[in-house]
Design a protein around this motif. Structure first.
Motif, PDB file in Angstrom:
ATOM      1  N   ARG A  48       0.831  -1.208   0.000  1.00 39.44           N
ATOM      2  CA  ARG A  48       0.000   0.000   0.000  1.00 39.44           C
ATOM      3  C   ARG A  48       0.863   1.256   0.000  1.00 39.44           C
ATOM      4  O   ARG A  48       0.574   2.222  -0.718  1.00 39.44           O
ATOM      5  N   LEU A  49       1.934   1.265   0.779  1.00 29.76           N
ATOM      6  CA  LEU A  49       2.807   2.429   0.843  1.00 29.76           C
ATOM      7  C   LEU A  49       3.522   2.669  -0.481  1.00 29.76           C
ATOM      8  O   LEU A  49       3.712   3.827  -0.900  1.00 29.76           O
ATOM      9  N   ALA A  54       4.140   5.938  -5.469  1.00 30.93           N
ATOM     10  CA  ALA A  54       4.111   5.987  -6.934  1.00 30.93           C
ATOM     11  C   ALA A  54       3.012   6.908  -7.438  1.00 30.93           C
ATOM     12  O   ALA A  54       3.200   7.668  -8.394  1.00 30.93           O
ATOM     13  N   GLN A  55       1.859   6.872  -6.800  1.00 26.73           N
ATOM     14  CA  GLN A  55       0.749   7.738  -7.197  1.00 26.73           C
ATOM     15  C   GLN A  55       1.084   9.207  -7.000  1.00 26.73           C
ATOM     16  O   GLN A  55       0.567  10.066  -7.726  1.00 26.73           O
ATOM     17  N   GLY A  68      11.703  -9.904   1.638  1.00 28.27           N
ATOM     18  CA  GLY A  68      10.249  -9.900   1.648  1.00 28.27           C
ATOM     19  C   GLY A  68       9.676  -8.514   1.459  1.00 28.27           C
ATOM     20  O   GLY A  68       8.717  -8.318   0.698  1.00 28.27           O
ATOM     21  N   ALA A  69      10.256  -7.514   2.135  1.00 27.24           N
ATOM     22  CA  ALA A  69       9.773  -6.140   1.998  1.00 27.24           C
ATOM     23  C   ALA A  69       9.960  -5.650   0.569  1.00 27.24           C
ATOM     24  O   ALA A  69       9.075  -5.002  -0.014  1.00 27.24           O
ATOM     25  N   LEU A  70      11.115  -5.936  -0.020  1.00 26.75           N
ATOM     26  CA  LEU A  70      11.365  -5.533  -1.402  1.00 26.75           C
ATOM     27  C   LEU A  70      10.368  -6.193  -2.343  1.00 26.75           C
ATOM     28  O   LEU A  70       9.849  -5.560  -3.267  1.00 26.75           O
ATOM     29  N   ASN A  71      10.065  -7.456  -2.092  1.00 25.54           N
ATOM     30  CA  ASN A  71       9.101  -8.169  -2.930  1.00 25.54           C
ATOM     31  C   ASN A  71       7.711  -7.553  -2.829  1.00 25.54           C
ATOM     32  O   ASN A  71       7.005  -7.402  -3.831  1.00 25.54           O
ATOM     33  N   ILE A  77       3.398  -2.123  -6.623  1.00 25.73           N
ATOM     34  CA  ILE A  77       3.404  -1.242  -7.788  1.00 25.73           C
ATOM     35  C   ILE A  77       2.993  -1.994  -9.047  1.00 25.73           C
ATOM     36  O   ILE A  77       2.223  -1.488  -9.874  1.00 25.73           O
ATOM     37  N   ALA A  78       3.474  -3.225  -9.199  1.00 27.37           N
ATOM     38  CA  ALA A  78       3.149  -4.008 -10.396  1.00 27.37           C
ATOM     39  C   ALA A  78       1.658  -4.287 -10.506  1.00 27.37           C
ATOM     40  O   ALA A  78       1.086  -4.239 -11.604  1.00 27.37           O
ATOM     41  N   HIS A  79       1.012  -4.594  -9.399  1.00 27.26           N
ATOM     42  CA  HIS A  79      -0.420  -4.882  -9.436  1.00 27.26           C
ATOM     43  C   HIS A  79      -1.247  -3.625  -9.664  1.00 27.26           C
ATOM     44  O   HIS A  79      -2.357  -3.698 -10.200  1.00 27.26           O
ATOM     45  N   TRP A  80      -0.707  -2.469  -9.270  1.00 26.52           N
ATOM     46  CA  TRP A  80      -1.422  -1.207  -9.511  1.00 26.52           C
ATOM     47  C   TRP A  80      -1.211  -0.723 -10.937  1.00 26.52           C
ATOM     48  O   TRP A  80      -2.149  -0.374 -11.642  1.00 26.52           O
TER      49      TRP A  80
END
Length: 302
Positions: A48-49, A54-55, A68-71, A77-80
């Motif tokens: 979410r962050l 990015a927005q 894990g955090a990087l993933n 971002i990829a899903h958005w």
């Protein structure tokens, strides 16, 4: 210099997590870096962050966390907006129990000042990104996909974070619990157009080193490395996990290895658990396909 967006993912189960961030902040301020900082308030908040940054126009996003955090930032971002991945510079300040991807690029958790200087210089390289896809579901990864035992270890280890806080104890506890878990599955998969069907302990498909399971894999050649480990006896099981933790997994006698320029299709995972960059997924029904996107991401390296 472009303003950075920094996502801080504290280590779970560790006291005084802000001390490390205070040191990073001091180093950034000394170098005159303009940045905005957001902190993850719990597991999964990084997605979410990342979308929020990015927005709001941030095109340099730094993750202070582990694999894990990087993933989770990558997938958020990829899903958005998947097309936006190629427009963002991603950087990493290692701060996790597993820093496999950071280690590959020479980013050491114990050398904060050196890592910050690398980020300030801003040298980037285009790197490959792996994709696991089942119908309309997509999961992106930089390191690897695991099917089977290693995913079970990750699942148990993450559950123990709140109680332990010492990585070695978590792995030991995970291995002990494996004695009471299912350690093999009947799997079917296609690699290099070859159909393979056998009983496996674990299957690893990697874009990078795969936590020691595919140490020859590199995230910039457009290829996937695959390790398939047949089900051993219990005594061999502990030997195999010990080799994994020491980074000598390729010497395990029950392991087979492939290098593929083609997508790897898992037709039947035999009900085994699946993880992406150490993040265990909800029960994922097969079949699914694992492929690689060439030079999709701009990553800041030494």
């Amino acid at each position: 210099m472009e303003r950075w967006g920094i996502i801080y993912s504290p280590k779970v189960g560790v006291l005084h997590t802000h001390r490390r961030w205070e040191e990073v902040r001091r180093l950034l301020n000394e170098r005159g870096i303009e940045y905005d900082f957001v902190q993850s308030e719990g597991h999964g908040a990084e997605e979410r962050l990342a979308v929020m940054l990015a927005q709001n126009g941030y095109r340099t996003i730094i993750v202070m966390g582990g694999d894990g955090a990087l993933n989770r930032v990558l997938n958020g971002i990829a899903h958005w907006n998947e097309a936006l991945l190629s427009e963002i510079r991603f950087g990493l300040i290692p701060n996790g129990y597993g820093n496999d991807y950071a280690t590959y690029w020479g980013l050491q958790e114990s050398k904060l000042e050196e890592v910050v200087d690398i980020l300030v210089k801003g040298r980037t390289r285009k790197v490959d990104v792996g994709v696991l896809q089942r119908e309309q579901e997509k999961y992106f990864f930089l390191n690897c996909v695991n099917v089977g035992l290693v995913s079970e270890i990750f699942n148990i280890k993450y559950k123990s974070y709140r109680f332990w806080g010492i990585s070695g104890l978590q792995y030991l506890w995970s291995m002990l619990q494996m004695l009471f878990s299912r350690i093999d599955s009947e799997m079917q998969y296609y690699v290099n157009h070859e159909h393979v069907r056998r009983r496996l302990m674990t299957l690893c498909v990697s874009n990078c080193r795969g936590y020691g399971q595919t140490p020859n894999a590199v995230p910039y050649n457009g290829m996937l490395d695959v390790s398939a480990v047949q089900a051993p006896r219990v005594t061999q099981l502990f030997h195999g996990i010990a080799l994994l933790l020491r980074g000598h997994f390729l010497s395990y006698r029950s392991a087979e290895h492939y290098r593929s320029t083609y997508p790897v299709e898992v037709r039947d995972a035999g009900g085994a658990r699946v993880s992406v960059d150490g993040q265990t997924l909800p029960r994922l029904d097969s079949p699914f396909v694992i492929s690689v996107r060439r030079e999709l991401l701009h990553f800041i390296i030494a």
